[in-house]
Design an enzyme around this catalytic site. Sequence first.
Site, mmCIF file in Angstrom:
data_model
loop_
_atom_site.group_PDB
_atom_site.id
_atom_site.type_symbol
_atom_site.label_atom_id
_atom_site.label_comp_id
_atom_site.label_asym_id
_atom_site.label_seq_id
_atom_site.Cartn_x
_atom_site.Cartn_y
_atom_site.Cartn_z
ATOM 1 N N TYR A 21 10.180 -66.398 12.159
ATOM 2 C CA TYR A 21 11.513 -65.788 12.047
ATOM 3 C C TYR A 21 11.848 -65.106 13.372
ATOM 4 C CZ TYR A 21 15.197 -62.671 10.423
ATOM 5 O OH TYR A 21 16.372 -61.993 10.273
ATOM 6 N N ASP A 40 3.848 -63.763 6.330
ATOM 7 C CA ASP A 40 5.224 -63.570 5.862
ATOM 8 C C ASP A 40 5.455 -64.602 4.762
ATOM 9 O OD1 ASP A 40 7.988 -63.677 5.460
ATOM 10 O OD2 ASP A 40 8.442 -63.149 7.538
ATOM 11 N N LYS A 73 15.645 -61.729 0.184
ATOM 12 C CA LYS A 73 15.863 -63.153 -0.053
ATOM 13 C C LYS A 73 15.598 -63.508 -1.524
ATOM 14 C CE LYS A 73 16.630 -63.033 4.358
ATOM 15 N NZ LYS A 73 15.615 -63.359 5.343
ATOM 16 N N ARG A 113 10.951 -39.427 1.095
ATOM 17 C CA ARG A 113 10.603 -40.344 2.195
ATOM 18 C C ARG A 113 9.153 -40.787 2.085
ATOM 19 N NH1 ARG A 113 8.750 -38.545 6.651
ATOM 20 N NH2 ARG A 113 10.061 -36.700 6.743
HETATM 21 C C1 LIG Z 1 15.188 -62.722 6.538
HETATM 22 C C2 LIG Z 1 13.778 -62.829 6.930
HETATM 23 C C3 LIG Z 1 13.110 -61.727 7.469
HETATM 24 C C4 LIG Z 1 13.808 -60.401 7.730
HETATM 25 O O1 LIG Z 1 14.097 -59.712 6.552
HETATM 26 P P1 LIG Z 1 15.302 -58.640 6.430
HETATM 27 O O2 LIG Z 1 15.243 -58.256 5.002
HETATM 28 O O3 LIG Z 1 16.559 -59.362 6.832
HETATM 29 O O4 LIG Z 1 14.996 -57.525 7.358
HETATM 30 C C5 LIG Z 1 11.785 -61.876 7.783
HETATM 31 N N1 LIG Z 1 11.122 -63.039 7.606
HETATM 32 C C6 LIG Z 1 11.731 -64.123 7.096
HETATM 33 C C7 LIG Z 1 10.954 -65.380 6.906
HETATM 34 C C8 LIG Z 1 13.083 -64.058 6.746
HETATM 35 O O5 LIG Z 1 13.691 -65.150 6.256
#
Ligand SMILES: *Cc1c(COP(=O)(O)O)cnc(C)c1O
Length: 390
Positions: free
Chosen positions: A103, A186, A211, A50
């Site tokens: 998001y 982000d 993604k 962990r």
């Molecule tokens: C999908 C997404 C997230 C969240 O990520 P997860 O892997 O689904 O937890 C955060 N920010 C953006 C811009 C996203 O497209």
Amino acid sequence: MKRRLRPATVVVEAGRPVRTPGAPVNSPIVMSSTYVGHEQPGPGELVYARIGTESWEPLEEALGQLENAGRPGLLFASGMAAISAALDLTPVGGAVVAPRHAYHESLVALRHQAERSGVRPRLVDIADTAAVRAAIRGDGADLGAADTGPAALVWLETPTNPMLEIADVAAISAAAHEVGAIVVVDNTFATPLLQRPLELGADVVVHSVTKYLAGHSDVILGAVVTRDENLLARVRQRRTTAGGVAGPFEAWLALRGLRTLALRVERAQANAHELARRLQDHPAVLAVAYPGLPDHPQHELATNQMDGYGSILTLRVRGGAAAAARLTGGVHLWLPATSLGGVESMVERRRRWPNEAPTVPEDLLRVSVGIEDVEDLWDDLDQALRASQA
Ligand SMILES: *Cc1c(COP(=O)(O)O)cnc(C)c1O
């Protein structure tokens, strides 16, 4: 001295095992929750999975190199686990400037912080740099009487999900640093191939590795990357305590996906650009947004700040939410699904989510363009658009 490799090479080369005869070219997956140890572990010694495992290290190394952080990143079980840990850098009662179209789940996390620890969210139009500066200083006209003073943290998403607004990362970072605020970006939509926020002055980058980085819609994973040793230590402590850690197999799959990131991004954004151009003239389409189109309000900023415009576009269909829903119900090749950044093209109406910002139009479709043949994508979208007008 080691020459700095270009991003398209880093995705292929980074995180390989040491080259010795008989060594594998790919890192093994190690399934072990704990490690044989000394009574007092030495620095960097693996003790418990962990806290750290060799299964994360190749991908953490690659992400650190890609964001030009000078040190490895930190892997998390999901983008939201990474985002929650980064948001926890906000002190109790601190003000956070964030895009009103971030998001949606990030905005929910921020709202929870407001409820639990008095954090004061200041949601802004992130493309309006003057308004963002005012919110950072805390002298904006829109702030409530109880919310004054400089921000503690600035949350950026650029392009925003789903409105595709572009934030001026360099200008906003400079304004934030004047008041001692931490800047978190982000970088999920752009990927480090198209945008490197740390080079523009940001302090921390977060990713939904789910993604583009993993790229095949088969894992959930996240990451935090920073140059700052102190911030890194605080985020690592949050990871260890909150316990939202990545599994070895997910980390391995994501690194395997990352190997083709440059090719995927190149093809997907060429497809997206072509589709955006064609959609502008489609009779069933009210509006198209794509940072690569000259009529995008921040086209020039995107051109200067990014090495490409990415492969997300949005469109608004004539006939409102009902027509948009008919479109997602009428595609055969495109996947009517949430998520983005996979090899397969996806389309969804964002306002079907109750937490999506009410300023996102009801008829807005977020389109994640994949790497299929662009003519097949066009044929299917065109027939679904026409059918949506029934
Ligand atoms: C999908 C997404 C997230 C969240 O990520 P997860 O892997 O689904 O937890 C955060 N920010 C953006 C811009 C996203 O497209």
